[in-house]
Design a protein around this motif. Structure first.
Motif, PDB file in Angstrom:
ATOM      1  N   THR A   1       0.846  -1.192   0.000  1.00  0.00           N
ATOM      2  CA  THR A   1       0.000   0.000   0.000  1.00  0.00           C
ATOM      3  C   THR A   1       0.878   1.236   0.000  1.00  0.00           C
ATOM      4  OG1 THR A   1      -0.074   0.215   2.420  1.00  0.00           O
ATOM      5  CG2 THR A   1      -1.743  -1.207   1.380  1.00  0.00           C
ATOM      6  N   ILE A   2       0.297   2.383  -0.332  1.00  0.00           N
ATOM      7  CA  ILE A   2       1.047   3.633  -0.283  1.00  0.00           C
ATOM      8  C   ILE A   2       1.547   3.890   1.137  1.00  0.00           C
ATOM      9  CG2 ILE A   2       0.807   6.147  -0.413  1.00  0.00           C
ATOM     10  CD1 ILE A   2      -0.889   5.781  -2.899  1.00  0.00           C
ATOM     11  N   GLU A   3       0.715   3.603   2.126  1.00  0.00           N
ATOM     12  CA  GLU A   3       1.128   3.816   3.514  1.00  0.00           C
ATOM     13  C   GLU A   3       2.355   2.986   3.859  1.00  0.00           C
ATOM     14  OE1 GLU A   3      -0.661   3.622   8.075  1.00  0.00           O
ATOM     15  OE2 GLU A   3      -1.781   2.718   6.399  1.00  0.00           O
ATOM     16  N   GLU A   4       2.367   1.720   3.448  1.00  0.00           N
ATOM     17  CA  GLU A   4       3.525   0.861   3.736  1.00  0.00           C
ATOM     18  C   GLU A   4       4.761   1.337   2.991  1.00  0.00           C
ATOM     19  OE1 GLU A   4       1.022  -3.268   4.637  1.00  0.00           O
ATOM     20  OE2 GLU A   4       1.866  -2.894   2.645  1.00  0.00           O
ATOM     21  N   LEU A   5       4.584   1.787   1.756  1.00  0.00           N
ATOM     22  CA  LEU A   5       5.716   2.282   0.979  1.00  0.00           C
ATOM     23  C   LEU A   5       6.264   3.567   1.588  1.00  0.00           C
ATOM     24  CD1 LEU A   5       7.527   1.895  -1.470  1.00  0.00           C
ATOM     25  CD2 LEU A   5       5.790   3.022  -2.880  1.00  0.00           C
ATOM     26  N   SER A   6       5.391   4.382   2.163  1.00  0.00           N
ATOM     27  CA  SER A   6       5.831   5.661   2.743  1.00  0.00           C
ATOM     28  C   SER A   6       6.733   5.467   3.956  1.00  0.00           C
ATOM     29  CB  SER A   6       4.620   6.505   3.133  1.00  0.00           C
ATOM     30  OG  SER A   6       3.981   6.000   4.295  1.00  0.00           O
ATOM     31  N   LYS A   7       6.696   4.283   4.557  1.00  0.00           N
ATOM     32  CA  LYS A   7       7.435   4.046   5.808  1.00  0.00           C
ATOM     33  C   LYS A   7       8.813   3.434   5.596  1.00  0.00           C
ATOM     34  CE  LYS A   7       3.184   3.290   8.488  1.00  0.00           C
ATOM     35  NZ  LYS A   7       2.390   2.281   9.254  1.00  0.00           N
TER      36      LYS A   7
ATOM     37  N   SER B   1       6.579   9.745   4.953  1.00  0.00           N
ATOM     38  CA  SER B   1       5.914   9.260   6.154  1.00  0.00           C
ATOM     39  C   SER B   1       5.059  10.387   6.741  1.00  0.00           C
ATOM     40  CB  SER B   1       6.940   8.753   7.168  1.00  0.00           C
ATOM     41  OG  SER B   1       7.883   9.756   7.463  1.00  0.00           O
ATOM     42  N   GLU B   2       4.101  10.007   7.551  1.00  0.00           N
ATOM     43  CA  GLU B   2       3.054  10.928   8.004  1.00  0.00           C
ATOM     44  C   GLU B   2       3.615  12.207   8.616  1.00  0.00           C
ATOM     45  OE1 GLU B   2      -0.766  12.021   7.983  1.00  0.00           O
ATOM     46  OE2 GLU B   2      -0.067  10.052   7.302  1.00  0.00           O
ATOM     47  N   GLU B   3       4.708  12.098   9.344  1.00  0.00           N
ATOM     48  CA  GLU B   3       5.285  13.248  10.044  1.00  0.00           C
ATOM     49  C   GLU B   3       5.727  14.367   9.092  1.00  0.00           C
ATOM     50  OE1 GLU B   3       9.160  14.182  12.932  1.00  0.00           O
ATOM     51  OE2 GLU B   3       8.635  12.117  12.397  1.00  0.00           O
ATOM     52  N   PHE B   4       6.003  14.021   7.843  1.00  0.00           N
ATOM     53  CA  PHE B   4       6.580  15.002   6.920  1.00  0.00           C
ATOM     54  C   PHE B   4       5.630  15.458   5.816  1.00  0.00           C
ATOM     55  CE2 PHE B   4      10.105  12.882   8.925  1.00  0.00           C
ATOM     56  CZ  PHE B   4      10.963  13.934   9.230  1.00  0.00           C
ATOM     57  N   LYS B   5       4.419  14.955   5.793  1.00  0.00           N
ATOM     58  CA  LYS B   5       3.480  15.344   4.747  1.00  0.00           C
ATOM     59  C   LYS B   5       3.149  16.829   4.824  1.00  0.00           C
ATOM     60  CE  LYS B   5       1.097  10.973   3.851  1.00  0.00           C
ATOM     61  NZ  LYS B   5      -0.196  10.244   3.923  1.00  0.00           N
ATOM     62  N   GLY B   6       3.429  17.543   3.736  1.00  0.00           N
ATOM     63  CA  GLY B   6       3.113  18.955   3.669  1.00  0.00           C
ATOM     64  C   GLY B   6       3.957  19.846   4.545  1.00  0.00           C
ATOM     65  N   LYS B   7       5.050  19.314   5.107  1.00  0.00           N
ATOM     66  CA  LYS B   7       5.849  20.093   6.050  1.00  0.00           C
ATOM     67  C   LYS B   7       6.884  20.993   5.385  1.00  0.00           C
ATOM     68  CE  LYS B   7       3.560  18.747   9.482  1.00  0.00           C
ATOM     69  NZ  LYS B   7       4.005  17.868  10.556  1.00  0.00           N
ATOM     70  N   SER B   8       7.177  20.755   4.114  1.00  0.00           N
ATOM     71  CA  SER B   8       8.122  21.648   3.437  1.00  0.00           C
ATOM     72  C   SER B   8       7.415  22.939   3.043  1.00  0.00           C
ATOM     73  CB  SER B   8       8.682  20.980   2.189  1.00  0.00           C
ATOM     74  OG  SER B   8       7.672  20.845   1.203  1.00  0.00           O
ATOM     75  N   PRO B   9       8.139  24.067   2.951  1.00  0.00           N
ATOM     76  CA  PRO B   9       7.507  25.302   2.483  1.00  0.00           C
ATOM     77  C   PRO B   9       6.839  25.140   1.121  1.00  0.00           C
ATOM     78  CG  PRO B   9       9.639  25.786   3.444  1.00  0.00           C
ATOM     79  CD  PRO B   9       9.524  24.294   3.377  1.00  0.00           C
TER      80      PRO B   9
ATOM     81  N   ASP C   1       8.884  17.565   0.483  1.00  0.00           N
ATOM     82  CA  ASP C   1       8.687  16.923   1.780  1.00  0.00           C
ATOM     83  C   ASP C   1       9.679  15.777   1.951  1.00  0.00           C
ATOM     84  OD1 ASP C   1       6.527  18.635   2.100  1.00  0.00           O
ATOM     85  OD2 ASP C   1       5.012  17.104   1.678  1.00  0.00           O
ATOM     86  N   ALA C   2       9.916  15.025   0.862  1.00  0.00           N
ATOM     87  CA  ALA C   2      10.840  13.897   0.919  1.00  0.00           C
ATOM     88  C   ALA C   2      12.268  14.359   1.195  1.00  0.00           C
ATOM     89  CB  ALA C   2      10.776  13.097  -0.384  1.00  0.00           C
ATOM     90  N   ILE C   3      12.672  15.475   0.608  1.00  0.00           N
ATOM     91  CA  ILE C   3      13.999  16.027   0.884  1.00  0.00           C
ATOM     92  C   ILE C   3      14.140  16.323   2.374  1.00  0.00           C
ATOM     93  CG2 ILE C   3      15.406  18.127   0.630  1.00  0.00           C
ATOM     94  CD1 ILE C   3      15.881  16.313  -1.675  1.00  0.00           C
ATOM     95  N   MET C   4      13.073  16.871   2.973  1.00  0.00           N
ATOM     96  CA  MET C   4      13.126  17.180   4.403  1.00  0.00           C
ATOM     97  C   MET C   4      13.176  15.906   5.246  1.00  0.00           C
ATOM     98  SD  MET C   4      10.775  20.593   4.841  1.00  0.00           S
ATOM     99  CE  MET C   4      11.310  20.734   6.549  1.00  0.00           C
ATOM    100  N   GLU C   5      12.495  14.851   4.809  1.00  0.00           N
ATOM    101  CA  GLU C   5      12.577  13.582   5.528  1.00  0.00           C
ATOM    102  C   GLU C   5      13.983  12.994   5.427  1.00  0.00           C
ATOM    103  OE1 GLU C   5      10.307   9.274   6.055  1.00  0.00           O
ATOM    104  OE2 GLU C   5       9.601  10.690   4.530  1.00  0.00           O
ATOM    105  N   VAL C   6      14.556  13.047   4.247  1.00  0.00           N
ATOM    106  CA  VAL C   6      15.936  12.589   4.070  1.00  0.00           C
ATOM    107  C   VAL C   6      16.875  13.374   4.977  1.00  0.00           C
ATOM    108  CG1 VAL C   6      17.878  12.626   2.446  1.00  0.00           C
ATOM    109  CG2 VAL C   6      15.681  11.676   1.733  1.00  0.00           C
ATOM    110  N   ASP C   7      16.725  14.679   4.985  1.00  0.00           N
ATOM    111  CA  ASP C   7      17.597  15.526   5.807  1.00  0.00           C
ATOM    112  C   ASP C   7      17.470  15.176   7.284  1.00  0.00           C
ATOM    113  OD1 ASP C   7      19.362  18.062   5.824  1.00  0.00           O
ATOM    114  OD2 ASP C   7      17.827  18.493   7.346  1.00  0.00           O
ATOM    115  N   ASP C   8      16.254  14.908   7.721  1.00  0.00           N
ATOM    116  CA  ASP C   8      16.035  14.543   9.120  1.00  0.00           C
ATOM    117  C   ASP C   8      16.745  13.238   9.463  1.00  0.00           C
ATOM    118  OD1 ASP C   8      14.354  15.038  11.670  1.00  0.00           O
ATOM    119  OD2 ASP C   8      13.907  12.955  11.150  1.00  0.00           O
ATOM    120  N   ILE C   9      16.691  12.254   8.565  1.00  0.00           N
ATOM    121  CA  ILE C   9      17.361  10.977   8.812  1.00  0.00           C
ATOM    122  C   ILE C   9      18.878  11.157   8.818  1.00  0.00           C
ATOM    123  CG2 ILE C   9      17.792   8.683   7.828  1.00  0.00           C
ATOM    124  CD1 ILE C   9      14.825   8.700   6.939  1.00  0.00           C
ATOM    125  N   VAL C  10      19.391  11.998   7.930  1.00  0.00           N
ATOM    126  CA  VAL C  10      20.829  12.303   7.960  1.00  0.00           C
ATOM    127  C   VAL C  10      21.202  12.867   9.327  1.00  0.00           C
ATOM    128  CG1 VAL C  10      22.634  13.818   7.035  1.00  0.00           C
ATOM    129  CG2 VAL C  10      21.068  12.637   5.474  1.00  0.00           C
ATOM    130  N   GLY C  11      20.353  13.757   9.853  1.00  0.00           N
ATOM    131  CA  GLY C  11      20.597  14.306  11.183  1.00  0.00           C
ATOM    132  C   GLY C  11      20.574  13.247  12.261  1.00  0.00           C
TER     133      GLY C  11
END
Length: 524
Positions: free
Chosen positions: A239-245, A284-292, A299-309
Motif C-alpha cells: 500500500t502507499i502507507e507501507e511504501l511511505s514508511k 511518512s506521516e510526520e513530513f506530509k506537507g511540512k516543506s515550504p 517533503d521527501a527532501i526534508m525527511e531525508v535531511d532529518d534521517i541524515v541528522g
C-alpha cells in the motif's frame, strides 16, 4: 620521456603528447591494474600522520541518496531557496569538506556498482538499471569484489541498509557479495509504487490479470539477511502507507547496526542507501506537507535531511564521530522526466545523460577532527574513488585483488590533508558501454552527446549522437551549462592532451575487456 611514462606506453599503447609528462600529466601508475593517480607526498604524509594518531581502524558511513539533484541541498544553492530546508546536510558540509566536482554515473545501478567495486560499470557489466522481472544472463558478482567483501575479510562489520538494485537472482544479493548483513529492498522505489497508485498506473492496477502477472515478478517486501543465510521478509510493501514508511525502517536498522558494532567493539562499514528521493515520493506521516513548497518531493527532501541528522547525531551520542568517516552523495542527477516529482540542478540535462546535470552530484566528506571544517574544493572526485579510499582508510589497500582493473583512486590525502589536492587526473563518463565524455581540470570534452527532443525528456525521449570533426568542449568555469562548444576556437592547445588521456583510458580494455552480462538492449 620519464621512465614511468615509457612503461605506461608499453603496457597500454598510449599516445605521448609533447610536454605531457611534466605539466599536463603528473600521474603515476603504481600497479598495472590500478588507475594512475597524481601523487602528493607531503599531503599523503600529513594524512598518514592523522591516521596513525587514531590508533584504531576507523568506521566508514556512506550515505547514498537516490536521484537527489546537485542543487537540492542548501549549501549547493537549494534548500530554503527552493522550498525544502536542509539544515542537517548543510551542517555536515559546513563542518567538513564540500566537493563541487564530484561525479556519479548517469543512472542508479551503474553508480552503485562503481561505488562498491571501484570500476567503471562497462567493466562489470552493470551498465543500466535492471527492469521489472529482468534478470541478467550472467551473474556479474562471480568475478567482482565489493569493498564490503574486502573489509569484511579484514576485521570490519559490514552492511547495507535500504535500496540495492544490483541484481535479485541467486548469488546477487548483498549478503552473497560480501556484506555481513543487510536490510532493504532488492529493486527500486518506482517498482513498488506501480502496484499501489492507480492514479499514476491505471493501465496496470485496473487490469487484475496483468497486475497479477507483474506482481509475480517482484518481491513486494522489505527483507533482511545475513551472510550464509537466506533472506527473510520483514515488512510488506503493498500500500502507499507501507511504501511511505520504508525509509524510516531503513533508518531504524542503520541506527541499530551502528549501536551493535559499537557494543561489539568492531569497526563498521555501512552504506545507508535511501529509497528517496526516487519517484514516486510518498513521505511518512510526520513530513506530509511540512516543506515550504508542500510538494511531495520537497517533503521527501526534508525527511531525508532529518534521517541524515539522526545518523550523524548518533555518532556523537556514541562518541564515535572522531573515529567515523562520513561521505554523503547522490547516485546521479535529478530525474527531470518525473517533474514535479524530481530535484534541481543548475546544470544542463539530468538523470540519464552525461551532461553535467546528469552526473555532477553533491559530495560531502565529514570526519570530526580529521577533515578541517569549512573546506570547499573543486578537485575532481569520482564515486569510484570511495572504493579505494574506504579500503585505504581500513589499512587493507594491499588486499585489493589484481584480477580486475580498478578505475578508482585513493583520495585519502585529498580529504584529510588541510589543503589537500585531488589525486584524480580525469573523470571518464559513459552511457552504458558508450564512452561519452571526460572532465580534466575545468574542461569537459564530449565525444558523444545526448540530444533531447522535448524539455525534461532525458530518459524517455533522447538520442545519443556522435560529435563531428571537433569534439564538443566546454570550460565549466565560464560555461557550466554547456551551452555553446568553443573547443576548436579556444582550446586548441588542450585538445591533443585530452584526446591522449581518452586514448590511454580506452586502451586499458585491451587487457581488461568490458563484460557482457546481458543488459545490452536489442539492436545495440
Amino acid at each position: 620521456m620519464k621512465k614511468i611514462s615509457i612503461i605506461f606506453l608499453l603496457l597500454f599503447g598510449g599516445v605521448a603528447v609533447q610536454g605531457q609528462d611534466d605539466y599536463f600529466n603528473r600521474t603515476v601508475r603504481v600497479k598495472e591494474y590500478l588507475e594512475p593517480a597524481i601523487p602528493h607526498p607531503d599531503q599523503q604524509k600529513e594524512a598518514e600522520s592523522k591516521l596513525e594518531k587514531l590508533n584504531k581502524k576507523p568506521n566508514i558511513l556512506i550515505i547514498l541518496i537516490d536521484d537527489m539533484g546537485y542543487g537540492d541541498i542548501g549549501v549547493y544553492g537549494g534548500g530554503t531557496a527552493i522550498g525544502a530546508p536542509t539544515p542537517n546536510m548543510n551542517k555536515l558540509a559546513n563542518e567538513g569538506l564540500r566537493l563541487t566536482s564530484a561525479y556519479a554515473q548517469p543512472t542508479c545501478t551503474p553508480t552503485r556498482a562503481a561505488l562498491m567495486t571501484g570500476r567503471i560499470p562497462a567493466r562489470s557489466g552493470l551498465t543500466r538499471p535492471t527492469l521489472t522481472g529482468e534478470n541478467p544472463k550472467v551473474n556479474p558478482w562471480e568475478s567482482e569484489n565489493t569493498a564490503a567483501k574486502i573489509l569484511s575479510e579484514n576485521g570490519y562489520k559490514t552492511a547495507i541498509s535500504g535500496k540495492w538494485h544490483l541484481g535479485e537472482t541467486k548469488g546477487s544479493m548483498p549478503n552473497e557479495v560480501g556484506y555481513d548483513e543487510w536490510l532493504g529492498f532488492a529493486a527500486v522505489q518506482s517498482e513498488y509504487s506501480q502496484f499501489v497508485n492507480e492514479w499514476i498506473y491505471p493501465d496496470l492496477i485496473n487490469k487484475p490479470e496483468r497486475l497479477a502477472a507483474v506482481k509475480a515478478m517482484v518481491n513486494e517486501a522489505v527483507v533482511k539477511g545475513k551472510k550464509g543465510e537466506e533472506n527473510k521478509e520483514v515488512a510488506p510493501i503493498t500500500t502507499i502507507e507501507e511504501l511511505s514508511k520504508v525509509d524510516q525502517i531503513f533508518a531504524d536498522y542503520s541506527e541499530d547496526f551502528i549501536r551493535r558494532a559499537v557494543e561489539e567493539d568492531q569497526p563498521f562499514y555501512l552504506i545507508h542507501s535511501f529509497s528517496k528521493v526516487h519517484n514516486d515520493n510518498y513521505v511518512s506521516e510526520e513530513f506530509k506537507g511540512k516543506s515550504p513548497a508542500a510538494f511531495p518531493y520537497k517533503d521527501a527532501i526534508m525527511e531525508v535531511d532529518d534521517i541524515v541528522g539522526r545518523l550523524t547525531q548518533l555518532l556523537e551520542e556514541l562518541d564515535i564521530d572522531e573515529n567515523t568517516f562520513v561521505f554523503l552523495t547522490s547516485d546521479n542527477g535529478p530525474n527531470e522526466d518525473t517533474w514535479p516529482d524530481g530535484g534541481f540542478t543548475p546544470f544542463r540535462g539530468g538523470k540519464g545523460t552525461t551532461w553535467e546535470g546528469g552526473v555532477r552530484v553533491p559530495g560531502i566528506a565529514y570526519w570530526k577532527g580529521m577533515i578541517e571544517p569549512g573546506r570547499i574544493s573543486d578537485g575532481l572526485f569520482d564515486l569510484c574513488d570511495l572504493f579505494n579510499t574506504s579500503i585505504a582508510l581500513a589499512g587493507a589497500y594491499d588486499k585489493i585483488p589484481s584480477s580486475n582493473y580498478i578505475d578508482g583512486v585513493d583520495q585519502t590525502s585529498f580529504l584529510l590533508a588541510g589543503e589537500g589536492d585531488s589525486n584524480r587526473n580525469a573523470v571518464f563518463m559513459y552511457s552504458e558501454t558508450n564512452f561519452m565524455a571526460a572532465r580534466w581540470m575545468e574542461y569537459k570534452m564530449h565525444m558523444k552527446v545526448f540530444e533531447t527532443s522535448a524539455p525534461r525528456k532525458n530518459l524517455d525521449q533522447s538520442v545519443v549522437q556522435q560529435t563531428g570533426m571537433a569534439p564538443w568542449v566546454y570550460n565549466l568555469y565560464v560555461s557550466p551549462k554547456e551551452q555553446v562548444s568553443t573547443g576548436h576556437r579556444y582550446f586548441e592547445w588542450g585538445l591533443p592532451v585530452m584526446l591522449g588521456y581518452i586514448r590511454d583510458h580506452l586502451a586499458t580494455y585491451q587487457k581488461y575487456p568490458m563484460k557482457d552480462i546481458g543488459l545490452k538492449k536489442p539492436g545495440q
